[in-house]
Design a protein around this motif. Sequence first.
Motif, short mmCIF file in Angstrom:
data_model
loop_
_atom_site.label_atom_id
_atom_site.label_comp_id
_atom_site.label_asym_id
_atom_site.label_seq_id
_atom_site.Cartn_x
_atom_site.Cartn_y
_atom_site.Cartn_z
N LEU A 145 0.83 -1.21 0.00
CA LEU A 145 0.00 0.00 0.00
C LEU A 145 0.86 1.26 0.00
O LEU A 145 0.63 2.18 -0.79
CB LEU A 145 -0.92 0.02 1.23
N ARG A 146 1.85 1.29 0.88
CA ARG A 146 2.74 2.46 0.95
C ARG A 146 3.46 2.70 -0.37
O ARG A 146 3.60 3.84 -0.81
CB ARG A 146 3.76 2.28 2.07
N GLU A 147 3.90 1.62 -0.99
CA GLU A 147 4.61 1.71 -2.27
C GLU A 147 3.70 2.27 -3.36
O GLU A 147 4.11 3.13 -4.14
CB GLU A 147 5.11 0.32 -2.66
N GLU A 148 2.46 1.81 -3.41
CA GLU A 148 1.51 2.26 -4.44
C GLU A 148 1.09 3.71 -4.19
O GLU A 148 0.97 4.49 -5.12
CB GLU A 148 0.29 1.34 -4.45
N ILE A 149 0.89 4.07 -2.94
CA ILE A 149 0.47 5.44 -2.60
C ILE A 149 1.57 6.43 -2.94
O ILE A 149 1.30 7.56 -3.36
CB ILE A 149 0.06 5.52 -1.12
N SER A 150 2.83 6.02 -2.79
CA SER A 150 3.94 6.94 -3.06
C SER A 150 4.04 7.33 -4.53
O SER A 150 4.74 8.28 -4.86
CB SER A 150 5.25 6.32 -2.59
N LYS A 151 3.31 6.66 -5.41
CA LYS A 151 3.32 7.00 -6.84
C LYS A 151 2.48 8.24 -7.15
O LYS A 151 2.59 8.82 -8.21
CB LYS A 151 2.82 5.82 -7.68
N PHE A 152 1.61 8.64 -6.20
CA PHE A 152 0.71 9.77 -6.41
C PHE A 152 1.22 11.00 -5.70
O PHE A 152 1.97 10.92 -4.74
CB PHE A 152 -0.69 9.43 -5.88
N ILE A 153 0.77 12.17 -6.17
CA ILE A 153 1.05 13.42 -5.47
C ILE A 153 -0.02 13.56 -4.40
O ILE A 153 -1.21 13.65 -4.70
CB ILE A 153 0.99 14.61 -6.44
N ILE A 154 0.40 13.58 -3.14
CA ILE A 154 -0.55 13.63 -2.04
C ILE A 154 -0.06 14.57 -0.95
O ILE A 154 1.08 15.05 -0.99
CB ILE A 154 -0.80 12.23 -1.43
N GLU A 155 -0.92 14.81 0.02
CA GLU A 155 -0.66 15.59 1.23
C GLU A 155 0.02 16.94 0.96
O GLU A 155 -0.51 17.72 0.19
CB GLU A 155 0.15 14.78 2.24
N GLY A 156 1.16 17.20 1.52
CA GLY A 156 1.80 18.52 1.46
C GLY A 156 2.12 18.97 0.05
O GLY A 156 1.94 20.14 -0.30
N ASP A 157 2.59 18.05 -0.80
CA ASP A 157 2.92 18.41 -2.18
C ASP A 157 1.68 18.85 -2.94
O ASP A 157 1.72 19.82 -3.71
CB ASP A 157 3.57 17.22 -2.90
N LEU A 158 0.57 18.16 -2.74
CA LEU A 158 -0.67 18.50 -3.42
C LEU A 158 -1.22 19.83 -2.92
O LEU A 158 -1.65 20.67 -3.71
CB LEU A 158 -1.71 17.39 -3.22
N ARG A 159 -1.18 20.05 -1.61
CA ARG A 159 -1.63 21.32 -1.05
C ARG A 159 -0.78 22.47 -1.59
O ARG A 159 -1.30 23.54 -1.92
CB ARG A 159 -1.55 21.30 0.47
N ARG A 160 0.52 22.25 -1.66
CA ARG A 160 1.44 23.27 -2.17
C ARG A 160 1.14 23.57 -3.64
O ARG A 160 1.13 24.73 -4.06
CB ARG A 160 2.89 22.80 -2.02
N GLU A 161 0.87 22.53 -4.42
CA GLU A 161 0.55 22.71 -5.83
C GLU A 161 -0.73 23.54 -5.99
O GLU A 161 -0.78 24.44 -6.83
CB GLU A 161 0.39 21.35 -6.50
N PHE A 162 -1.76 23.24 -5.20
CA PHE A 162 -3.02 24.00 -5.25
C PHE A 162 -2.78 25.47 -4.92
O PHE A 162 -3.24 26.36 -5.61
CB PHE A 162 -4.04 23.42 -4.28
N SER A 163 -2.04 25.71 -3.83
CA SER A 163 -1.82 27.10 -3.42
C SER A 163 -0.96 27.85 -4.44
O SER A 163 -1.18 29.04 -4.69
CB SER A 163 -1.18 27.17 -2.04
N MET A 164 -0.02 27.15 -5.08
CA MET A 164 0.80 27.79 -6.12
C MET A 164 -0.04 28.13 -7.35
O MET A 164 0.17 29.17 -7.99
CB MET A 164 1.98 26.90 -6.51
N ASN A 165 -1.01 27.27 -7.70
CA ASN A 165 -1.90 27.55 -8.82
C ASN A 165 -2.74 28.80 -8.54
O ASN A 165 -2.89 29.65 -9.42
CB ASN A 165 -2.82 26.36 -9.11
N ILE A 166 -3.25 28.93 -7.32
CA ILE A 166 -4.04 30.10 -6.96
C ILE A 166 -3.17 31.35 -6.94
O ILE A 166 -3.57 32.41 -7.43
CB ILE A 166 -4.76 29.88 -5.61
N LYS A 167 -1.95 31.21 -6.41
CA LYS A 167 -1.03 32.35 -6.37
C LYS A 167 -0.68 32.81 -7.78
O LYS A 167 -0.59 34.01 -8.06
CB LYS A 167 0.24 31.96 -5.61
N ARG A 168 -0.53 31.87 -8.70
CA ARG A 168 -0.23 32.21 -10.10
C ARG A 168 -1.37 33.00 -10.71
O ARG A 168 -1.14 34.02 -11.37
CB ARG A 168 0.02 30.93 -10.90
#
Length: 121
Positions: A56-79
């Motif tokens: 499960l951990r190995e498969e989940i690590s293939k996705f963008i999740i948690e802090g990285d995803l939140r950062r990506e959302f906030s960067m999109n809004i900031k842009r």
Amino acid sequence: MTRIVGINIPNNQHIIIGLTAIYGIGRSRAKKICEVTKISTTKKIKDLNDNELEKLREEISKFIIEGDLRREFSMNIKRLIDLSCYRGIRHRKSLPCRGQRTRTNARTRKGPRRAAQSLRK
């Protein structure tokens, strides 16, 4: 409690429900993860062995999740705000961005009503 990607998941929940505690994983993505790892969706978190948890951990690590995803959302809004496009201006003013009416609704986004200002002489 089982810890996956820094999130504590309650032991008494089914896998699909438990994985949704991770930001960026919903019901459909949780089902896909279970299919790929060949773990039954009816199993509970407490019934998983170490090998299954590692899969499960190995498969989940293939996705963008948690802090990285939140950062990506906030960067999109900031842009959008930096571009000063319509959506960016609406974000800056804390108004709805997707065409909803604001004359009578949008209290969640605008905040509580302010008392009408009386004219002073």
